[in-house]
Every structure is written in C-alpha cells, then in structure tokens.
Design an enzyme around this catalytic site. Structure first.
Site, PDB file in Angstrom:
ATOM      1  N   ILE A 196       0.848  -1.201   0.000  1.00  0.00           N
ATOM      2  CA  ILE A 196       0.000   0.000   0.000  1.00  0.00           C
ATOM      3  C   ILE A 196       0.884   1.251   0.000  1.00  0.00           C
ATOM      4  O   ILE A 196       0.652   2.186  -0.765  1.00  0.00           O
ATOM      5  CB  ILE A 196      -0.955  -0.022   1.214  1.00  0.00           C
ATOM      6  CG1 ILE A 196      -1.964  -1.167   1.042  1.00  0.00           C
ATOM      7  CG2 ILE A 196      -1.681   1.320   1.355  1.00  0.00           C
ATOM      8  CD1 ILE A 196      -2.858  -1.411   2.249  1.00  0.00           C
ATOM      9  N   ALA A 229      -3.739   3.315   8.130  1.00  0.00           N
ATOM     10  CA  ALA A 229      -3.229   1.995   8.541  1.00  0.00           C
ATOM     11  C   ALA A 229      -4.114   1.397   9.628  1.00  0.00           C
ATOM     12  O   ALA A 229      -5.073   0.653   9.327  1.00  0.00           O
ATOM     13  CB  ALA A 229      -1.793   2.134   9.003  1.00  0.00           C
ATOM     14  N   ARG A 230      -3.825   1.710  10.873  1.00  0.00           N
ATOM     15  CA  ARG A 230      -4.644   1.276  12.000  1.00  0.00           C
ATOM     16  C   ARG A 230      -4.601   2.377  13.050  1.00  0.00           C
ATOM     17  O   ARG A 230      -3.570   3.047  13.226  1.00  0.00           O
ATOM     18  CB  ARG A 230      -4.108  -0.028  12.610  1.00  0.00           C
ATOM     19  CG  ARG A 230      -4.409  -1.267  11.786  1.00  0.00           C
ATOM     20  CD  ARG A 230      -5.908  -1.616  11.806  1.00  0.00           C
ATOM     21  NE  ARG A 230      -6.177  -2.859  11.125  1.00  0.00           N
ATOM     22  CZ  ARG A 230      -6.629  -2.967   9.867  1.00  0.00           C
ATOM     23  NH1 ARG A 230      -6.837  -1.873   9.140  1.00  0.00           N
ATOM     24  NH2 ARG A 230      -6.884  -4.157   9.340  1.00  0.00           N
ATOM     25  N   ASP A 254      -8.671   7.764   8.601  1.00  0.00           N
ATOM     26  CA  ASP A 254      -9.658   6.760   8.158  1.00  0.00           C
ATOM     27  C   ASP A 254      -9.790   5.624   9.163  1.00  0.00           C
ATOM     28  O   ASP A 254     -10.680   4.793   9.040  1.00  0.00           O
ATOM     29  CB  ASP A 254      -9.235   6.195   6.788  1.00  0.00           C
ATOM     30  CG  ASP A 254     -10.241   5.206   6.219  1.00  0.00           C
ATOM     31  OD1 ASP A 254     -11.451   5.531   6.213  1.00  0.00           O
ATOM     32  OD2 ASP A 254      -9.833   4.104   5.799  1.00  0.00           O
ATOM     33  N   GLU A 283     -12.431   1.309  17.252  1.00  0.00           N
ATOM     34  CA  GLU A 283     -13.549   1.454  16.315  1.00  0.00           C
ATOM     35  C   GLU A 283     -14.709   0.567  16.764  1.00  0.00           C
ATOM     36  O   GLU A 283     -14.470  -0.517  17.266  1.00  0.00           O
ATOM     37  CB  GLU A 283     -13.103   1.030  14.911  1.00  0.00           C
ATOM     38  CG  GLU A 283     -12.045   1.949  14.330  1.00  0.00           C
ATOM     39  CD  GLU A 283     -11.580   1.497  12.950  1.00  0.00           C
ATOM     40  OE1 GLU A 283     -12.213   0.618  12.343  1.00  0.00           O
ATOM     41  OE2 GLU A 283     -10.564   2.045  12.493  1.00  0.00           O
ATOM     42  N   HIS A 342     -13.289   4.270   8.288  1.00  0.00           N
ATOM     43  CA  HIS A 342     -12.572   3.064   7.843  1.00  0.00           C
ATOM     44  C   HIS A 342     -13.092   2.567   6.482  1.00  0.00           C
ATOM     45  O   HIS A 342     -13.702   1.504   6.386  1.00  0.00           O
ATOM     46  CB  HIS A 342     -12.688   1.951   8.897  1.00  0.00           C
ATOM     47  CG  HIS A 342     -11.599   0.926   8.775  1.00  0.00           C
ATOM     48  ND1 HIS A 342     -11.083   0.237   9.829  1.00  0.00           N
ATOM     49  CD2 HIS A 342     -10.918   0.458   7.687  1.00  0.00           C
ATOM     50  CE1 HIS A 342     -10.150  -0.607   9.423  1.00  0.00           C
ATOM     51  NE2 HIS A 342     -10.032  -0.487   8.115  1.00  0.00           N
ATOM     52  N   GLY A 370     -11.046   2.565   3.565  1.00  0.00           N
ATOM     53  CA  GLY A 370      -9.924   2.443   2.628  1.00  0.00           C
ATOM     54  C   GLY A 370     -10.182   1.509   1.459  1.00  0.00           C
ATOM     55  O   GLY A 370      -9.994   1.872   0.305  1.00  0.00           O
ATOM     56  N   SER A 371     -10.629   0.289   1.755  1.00  0.00           N
ATOM     57  CA  SER A 371     -10.802  -0.687   0.653  1.00  0.00           C
ATOM     58  C   SER A 371     -12.245  -0.718   0.161  1.00  0.00           C
ATOM     59  O   SER A 371     -12.633  -1.620  -0.578  1.00  0.00           O
ATOM     60  CB  SER A 371     -10.383  -2.081   1.128  1.00  0.00           C
ATOM     61  OG  SER A 371     -11.215  -2.513   2.198  1.00  0.00           O
TER      62      SER A 371
HETATM   63  C1  DGY Z   1      -7.728  -4.102   5.743  1.00  0.00           C
HETATM   64  O1  DGY Z   1      -7.780  -4.730   4.700  1.00  0.00           O
HETATM   65  O2  DGY Z   1      -6.925  -4.375   6.633  1.00  0.00           O
HETATM   66  C2  DGY Z   1      -8.705  -2.993   5.890  1.00  0.00           C
HETATM   67  O3  DGY Z   1      -8.333  -2.093   6.869  1.00  0.00           O
HETATM   68  C3  DGY Z   1     -10.084  -3.567   6.149  1.00  0.00           C
HETATM   69  O4  DGY Z   1     -10.163  -4.007   7.403  1.00  0.00           O
END
Ligand code: DGY
Length: 329
Positions: free
Chosen positions: A167, A247-248, A272, A277, A295, A297-298
């Site tokens: 990423i 990321a997290r 994000d 969460e 959250h 992202g994807s």
């Molecule tokens: C991931 O793919 O890790 C995204 O954050 C979805 O949880």
C-alpha cells in the site's frame, strides 16, 4: 449443513454479509451461514455460530477478535480461516498455527483503493475540505474571498511514508506521478531499488520525520509500530505538518495528536482508522482541521468483490489441499 466432500459444497460461516455480487457467487458454490446483523458479532455470538454450524471455513473481518481462546474454541471441522482484510493483527497467528488452521488474507488486491483513500485524505487535509464543507452546510459562506480558507500546496511537497509495503508503494507512485511530490520512506529495512517507486529510503527515524511536511502512516499494526505517532514523534515533524492515517488507529496516540492539532503544531489531519472502532476519540469531532472517514480504505464495489473472490478461491484451494498464495499461516 451437511459435511463437505469433493463433490459437495463446502460449509462456511461468514461473520458479515458481503456485497450481493460476492454473495451470489458464494451461494452458488458454498453452503453458508451468514451473520444476520448489520454489526460485528460479539465473541460469544461468533463462538456459537462457529460451534453451532461446524463449517469447513470461517470467513471473518478485521473487526472480529480471533485470539487464542476464540480459535481454540473452533470445532475440528474448521480447516481454514479467511479474513476480508490485508491487516491481520486481530488474528493470533501463532495460535492458528498450533490449531493447524490455514489462514488467508487479501494482500495486493486492495492497494489501489487504499492508496486512493490516502490521497483523498491528504488533499482534504491540505485543502481544508472539512472547514469548506462546514461553511456551506451551515449556511455561513459569505462568497468568494481572496483570503478564504487558504490551504497548502500538495504538488511538489515533501511526503514521508511510514511503512513501505504494497500500500505504501502504491501511495508513493500516486503521489510522485500525480502530484510531483518528493517522496521518502521509513521502513524496517530498505527495499530493492526497483520496488522503491523513486522514493528515498531514510533509515534514521528522526531524519525521516523532520523531512515530512506531509506524513502518511501506512505500516501494519504490530508491537513495533503501536503508538508510533505520539508526542515525541510529533515534536520531530516540521511545524505545521499534515498527517494522514490509513493503517490502524493504534499507531496513533489520540491525545497527543489532538493536542498538536489544537496548538497548530500539526496543521491538519486526515484519518480513516481509529483506536477502539467504531467509537472514536471524541475530541476529533470538535476540531475543524481534521477530515474523518469511517474506515473506508478498501471500500469500493470492485475491490470488495475481488477481495471476497480471492478468499473464496483460496478457501476452495486450501480445502482441496492445493497451495494458496495469499496464505498467512
Ligand atoms: C484491511 O484490509 O486491513 C482494511 O483495513 C479492512 O479491514
């Protein structure tokens, strides 16, 4: 559900329903129990669902806690655990290995979507998108002004990427090709030059931070990265830096970031992902200079369907004893 044999559908437990296109494909080939709620299962509900249905595979999400007790409670029928995420900090991989589970995740396939989110957050934070939207939605806009909400130029800026995995590399490519940004990165080690996307490796963390007018956090959550952005790291950033996290949440110390956003030490942030969460650190909502996303992202239709397909193919292959590339354990 009946036991799977080579010509019978395999049995799955899904901890969340997938987009229709993926559900249709899944139902054509698998016998599935699907969480009927529009929320994450509690640990008890997860255990009951898996023990009650004795599936061959569990298709889980990043929000499910798959620690050692959860995995050890899986009935012997379960051979595969697949997570609809690239991140896997929610799974105790050591326990999964002990339990003999094949564990699958979704690398690569979501890198473009997550990189798009990073660019969205970067632009939104730099161009004060939240404040601009508030002016309009709250009816406070008095018309164009040469001094209104002056943001920062992204084009040509110095971007530091913390975590240059798939990423991070996709973000580097977009930022340098799309916005002529000068990209440098910090990682445990330098990448082979052909994977660097023209970015410069900066092994010294302080030197990396001090050159990051824009900082994107793209590293996985681990013991080494948890709390990465705290008071000490913020102090090394150039004054007025702009920060993005795709990321997290646990890579960020919320109190330290909020204090820096309040004082202007950090000009703005795009976030994000969050600690705890779906609850988020309340102070973020009171700050005009933060652009928040839940959250996402994807979260594009194409990406989510491809993620599901990758896992379904992997589950089929693993149950048939064939090798699987997206295997974590
Ligand atoms: C991931 O793919 O890790 C995204 O954050 C979805 O949880």
């Amino acid at each position: 559900m009946s036991a799977a044999t080579s010509d019978q559908p395999s049995r799955l437990v899904l901890t969340r329903a997938l987009p229709d296109a993926a559900m249709n494909r899944l139902r054509a080939r698998h016998d599935a129990w699907v969480n009927p709620h529009d929320r994450t299962l509690t640990p008890d509900e997860l255990r009951q669902a898996v023990c009650g249905h004795e599936p061959d595979a569990v298709l889980a999400m990043a929000m499910d806690r798959l620690d050692a007790p959860a995995l050890m409670a899986f009935p012997p029928s379960v051979k595969v655990l697949a997570t609809l995420s690239v991140g896997h900090e929610h799974i105790d991989l050591e326990a999964a290995r002990r339990r003999g589970l094949v564990v699958l995740h979704t690398p690569d396939i979501l890198s473009d979507a997550v990189a798009e989110m990073a660019i969205l957050l970067l632009l939104a934070a730099a161009r004060r998108a939240h404040e601009g939207a508030q002016l309009l939605y709250e009816g406070r806009w008095g018309g164009w002004s040469p001094t209104q909400l002056l943001g920062r130029d992204v084009t040509g800026g110095r971007l530091g990427i913390f975590g240059m995995g798939r990423i991070g590399r996709t973000i580097a490519r977009r930022a340098s090709r799309g916005f002529d940004m000068k990209v440098h990165y910090h990682n445990r080690s330098r990448l082979p030059v052909e994977q660097e996307e023209g970015a410069t490796y900066v092994g010294d963390r302080d030197a990396f931070l001090s050159a990051s007018d824009f900082l994107v956090i793209a590293a996985p959550s681990s013991e080494a990265t948890r709390g990465f952005l705290g008071a000490a790291t913020i102090a090394k950033l150039p004054p007025g830096a702009i920060v993005v996290n795709i990321a997290r949440g646990d890579l960020v110390d919320d109190e330290a970031l909020v204090a820096a956003l309040r004082s202007g030490r950090i000009a703005s942030a795009g976030l994000d992902v969050f600690n705890n969460e779906p609850r988020i650190f309340e102070a973020y909502k009171t700050l005009p200079n933060v652009f928040l996303q839940p959250h996402q992202g994807s979260s594009t239709m194409g990406t989510r369907v491809r993620m599901a397909e990758l896992l379904l193919e992997g589950i089929d292959a693993a149950l048939a004893g064939r090798p699987v590339q997206n295997r974590l354990a």
